[in-house]
Write a protein that holds these residues in place. Structure first.
Motif, PDB file in Angstrom:
ATOM      1  N   VAL A 133     116.168  38.993  35.418  1.00  0.00           N
ATOM      2  CA  VAL A 133     115.168  40.011  35.069  1.00  0.00           C
ATOM      3  C   VAL A 133     113.975  39.872  36.000  1.00  0.00           C
ATOM      4  O   VAL A 133     113.633  38.776  36.443  1.00  0.00           O
ATOM      5  CB  VAL A 133     114.707  39.880  33.601  1.00  0.00           C
ATOM      6  N   VAL A 151     109.956  40.144  36.356  1.00  0.00           N
ATOM      7  CA  VAL A 151     108.781  40.062  35.507  1.00  0.00           C
ATOM      8  C   VAL A 151     107.639  40.856  36.137  1.00  0.00           C
ATOM      9  O   VAL A 151     107.749  41.350  37.262  1.00  0.00           O
ATOM     10  CB  VAL A 151     108.366  38.597  35.268  1.00  0.00           C
ATOM     11  N   THR A 169     111.901  37.122  40.070  1.00  0.00           N
ATOM     12  CA  THR A 169     113.109  37.272  39.263  1.00  0.00           C
ATOM     13  C   THR A 169     113.461  35.930  38.619  1.00  0.00           C
ATOM     14  O   THR A 169     113.462  34.901  39.288  1.00  0.00           O
ATOM     15  CB  THR A 169     114.288  37.769  40.122  1.00  0.00           C
ATOM     16  N   ARG A 214     116.774  35.559  32.107  1.00  0.00           N
ATOM     17  CA  ARG A 214     116.107  36.094  30.919  1.00  0.00           C
ATOM     18  C   ARG A 214     115.777  34.998  29.902  1.00  0.00           C
ATOM     19  O   ARG A 214     114.689  34.988  29.305  1.00  0.00           O
ATOM     20  CB  ARG A 214     116.973  37.173  30.271  1.00  0.00           C
ATOM     21  N   VAL A 243     112.652  33.116  30.825  1.00  0.00           N
ATOM     22  CA  VAL A 243     111.432  33.867  30.515  1.00  0.00           C
ATOM     23  C   VAL A 243     111.127  33.788  29.024  1.00  0.00           C
ATOM     24  O   VAL A 243     109.984  33.579  28.617  1.00  0.00           O
ATOM     25  CB  VAL A 243     111.584  35.338  30.958  1.00  0.00           C
ATOM     26  N   PHE A 298     104.612  36.971  32.634  1.00  0.00           N
ATOM     27  CA  PHE A 298     105.806  37.279  31.857  1.00  0.00           C
ATOM     28  C   PHE A 298     105.578  38.410  30.859  1.00  0.00           C
ATOM     29  O   PHE A 298     106.341  38.573  29.912  1.00  0.00           O
ATOM     30  CB  PHE A 298     106.274  36.033  31.089  1.00  0.00           C
ATOM     31  N   THR A 335     105.916  41.688  31.020  1.00  0.00           N
ATOM     32  CA  THR A 335     106.973  42.702  30.988  1.00  0.00           C
ATOM     33  C   THR A 335     108.189  42.190  31.741  1.00  0.00           C
ATOM     34  O   THR A 335     108.046  41.545  32.781  1.00  0.00           O
ATOM     35  CB  THR A 335     106.491  44.013  31.637  1.00  0.00           C
ATOM     36  N   VAL A 336     109.367  42.462  31.218  1.00  0.00           N
ATOM     37  CA  VAL A 336     110.599  42.098  31.918  1.00  0.00           C
ATOM     38  C   VAL A 336     111.491  43.323  32.059  1.00  0.00           C
ATOM     39  O   VAL A 336     111.559  44.154  31.160  1.00  0.00           O
ATOM     40  CB  VAL A 336     111.380  40.972  31.189  1.00  0.00           C
ATOM     41  N   GLN A 346     115.428  44.400  33.502  1.00  0.00           N
ATOM     42  CA  GLN A 346     116.726  43.893  33.952  1.00  0.00           C
ATOM     43  C   GLN A 346     116.928  44.197  35.434  1.00  0.00           C
ATOM     44  O   GLN A 346     116.746  45.325  35.882  1.00  0.00           O
ATOM     45  CB  GLN A 346     117.850  44.507  33.128  1.00  0.00           C
ATOM     46  N   ARG A 361     115.239  47.360  26.664  1.00  0.00           N
ATOM     47  CA  ARG A 361     115.892  46.159  27.188  1.00  0.00           C
ATOM     48  C   ARG A 361     117.402  46.209  27.022  1.00  0.00           C
ATOM     49  O   ARG A 361     118.133  45.492  27.712  1.00  0.00           O
ATOM     50  CB  ARG A 361     115.342  44.924  26.481  1.00  0.00           C
TER      51      ARG A 361
END
Length: 532
Positions: free
Chosen positions: A44, A46, A51, A54, A57, A77, A79-80, A82, A294
């Motif tokens: 993912v 951020v 990267t 997940r 994170v 961290f 917002t993440v 994919q 997500r």
């Protein structure tokens, strides 16, 4: 909040030497999670651009720790998103090199790695996760939020407070950068009927507090190869989630979402339409919005906007609008490519599609990066041209207000004769409501900030005459912004008008428009306007 910065984040993993960097058996550094040190299973991106795996994170967020990376920075961290591109690249490399495919890392194993690094970094951590600490802090520091109605709402309603039940829309109070409060339900959402007969049988079969046999039955139908069973399941769940708010949360779980997702791409219109409508209902619960994004629904919704049937497109626009209300989703929706299809949907023949697409664009362009993306797509000429349409001008002006807050947007609007366009709309009285008038003045106010170029264009368009009339007859919000623009322009007006400006600014009483010559207006839109 984070470590003291004395130690760098150290992860042990094999790196290719200068003599073996081309070895196809050696993984690229980009394939390795900086936290776990292993090949990424679910990479993912951020907020700060790096990267990670997940799970890594999630562990860092739960513990409340941001590691120091090799370059001395600490990732954000918040917002993440994919990273499908790097995931596909990793899988392709594994196949070509004969390497075993990466497996999902164990949460506890990663947690041990992180806590060991925290100790080395001189960070003691916390017994509470990030979300728990925010909750505790919020209880002490933040008063309850009251959602109130404003008279200038896009869709005029009786002036009273709205409840948060599914029987009424909810409005959100305007922030300083928000010209108008906006409804928080997509237009395609249907409030439940007064009669409970529609879903009487279904509502008795599903109870959020019961065990899961009924859920298993729905899952079996959603995943069935028989189209009629898929249709039966999505229609039933759509009805249930329309009338029962409690089920929107309990049904928004990984298994149900995974079963719904492929149905959004179904070639059967009825299945597709009801699946997206079900997703809209689920997205109305605030806690579901981030989970839905997500879970990978945004690319499917974008595909529907591009090529679905009219009713499916309507619900897809509504779903994107509903998801964009969550701040954490706004950047992700733009990154995944929704801006151009939403712009195209502003031209839809369906009024609800146009409305929800505009509001989705409004909320996504609250994020600076999305403003720049939309400007680079060439959206400004199209949006300016669309202000002539009475049924969409107010919502389009909201988007323009956001774009004017970034340097690229302001420049594109000034290049596109936006000042002349907006002044022309106000002079001709072509706005369909006081809300549109307010948004028009708000867009001019945003353009007037931070540059001398606006003054010259405003003088050429004789904006002073129109703004004086706004001060005299406009709403309180429009009058306030018009006064500020006039004050800024005062040094560029002739001495004969100075006394009138003083009177406007001191008393709020406008001057008669008959004392000023009204300039003829040129064509507001050139022949080369971009369309989507």
């Amino acid at each position: 909040m984070v470590g003291n910065g004395k130690h760098k984040w150290k992860i042990s993993f094999h790196r290719p030497s200068s003599n073996s960097k081309m070895d196809p058996k050696q993984p690229s550094k980009d394939f390795i999670c900086p936290v776990s040190g292993s090949l990424m299973f679910d990479p993912v991106v951020v907020s700060s651009g790096q990267t990670f795996e997940r799970v890594s994170v999630q562990v860092c967020r739960d513990i409340g720790y941001s590691p120091m990376l090799e370059d001395g920075s600490r990732p954000d961290f918040t917002t993440v998103i994919q990273n499908l591109a790097i995931r596909s690249t990793i899988l392709n490399w594994c196949q070509s090199s004969g390497t075993e495919l990466p497996r999902a890392p164990d949460y506890r194993s990663v947690e041990r790695i992180v806590r060991a690094a925290m100790a080395e970094d001189g960070h003691s951590g916390s017994e509470f996760g990030v979300s728990e600490r925010e909750l505790l802090k919020g209880v002490a520091d933040k008063p309850p939020v009251i959602f109130s109605h404003a008279a200038t709402e896009l869709g005029h309603r009786v002036n009273h407070f709205y409840s948060t039940s599914s029987e009424e829309p909810v409005t959100i109070a305007a922030s300083p950068a928000t010209p108008l409060p906006l409804t928080t339900r997509p237009a395609c959402f249907s409030s439940p009927c007064s009669s409970s007969e529609i879903v009487e049988n279904e509502s008795q079969t599903l109870n959020p507090d019961s065990s899961t046999p009924e859920e298993e039955q729905y899952l079996a139908k959603l995943m069935s190869p028989q189209v009629f069973e898929q249709e039966e399941a999505v229609v039933s769940l759509r009805n249930l989630t329309r009338i029962r708010e409690d089920l929107r949360v309990s049904l928004c779980n990984t298994r149900i979402l995974s079963a719904i997702r492929p149905l959004i791409s179904s070639k059967y219109a009825t299945v597709q339409t009801n699946a997206i409508a079900l997703l809209v209902n689920l997205s109305l619960a605030k806690r579901n919005k981030v989970q839905i994004v997500r879970s990978g629904f945004v690319p499917h919704l974008i595909d529907v906007l591009r090529g679905g049937v009219s009713e499916s497109q309507e619900h897809a626009a509504g779903a994107l609008f509903s998801l964009a209300l969550e701040e954490e989703n706004q950047m992700a929706i733009g990154v995944m490519g929704a801006l151009a299809p939403l712009m195209y949907s502003l031209r839809s023949e369906n009024e609800r599609t146009r409305q929800d697409s505009a509001l989705a664009l409004y909320h996504t362009t609250l994020i600076q990066s999305n403003r720049v993306k939309l400007v680079k797509l060439g959206a400004v000429p199209t949006l300016l041209a669309m202000t002539r349409a009475a049924n969409s001008a107010s919502r389009v002006l909201l988007i323009l207000c956001n774009l004017a807050l970034c340097t690229e947007g302001k420049s594109a609007m000034l290049d596109g004769n936006a000042v002349e366009c907006l002044v022309g709309l106000l002079r001709k009285g072509e706005v369909e409501s006081e809300a549109t008038r307010e948004n028009c003045v708000a867009a001019l106010w945003a353009l007037s900030q931070g540059g001398m170029r606006f003054k010259g264009l405003a003088k050429e368009a004789r904006a002073g005459e129109v703004l004086r009339e706004i001060v005299e007859t406009g709403s309180e919000r429009a009058r306030e912004k018009a006064k500020r623009i006039l004050q800024m322009l005062r040094g560029r007006e002739d001495e004969a008008a100075a006394e009138d400006f003083d009177g406007i600014l001191d008393s709020g009483v406008g001057v008669s428009r008959s004392r000023h010559r009204v300039a003829g207006t040129r064509s507001l839109y050139g022949p080369n306007s971009t369309t989507f």
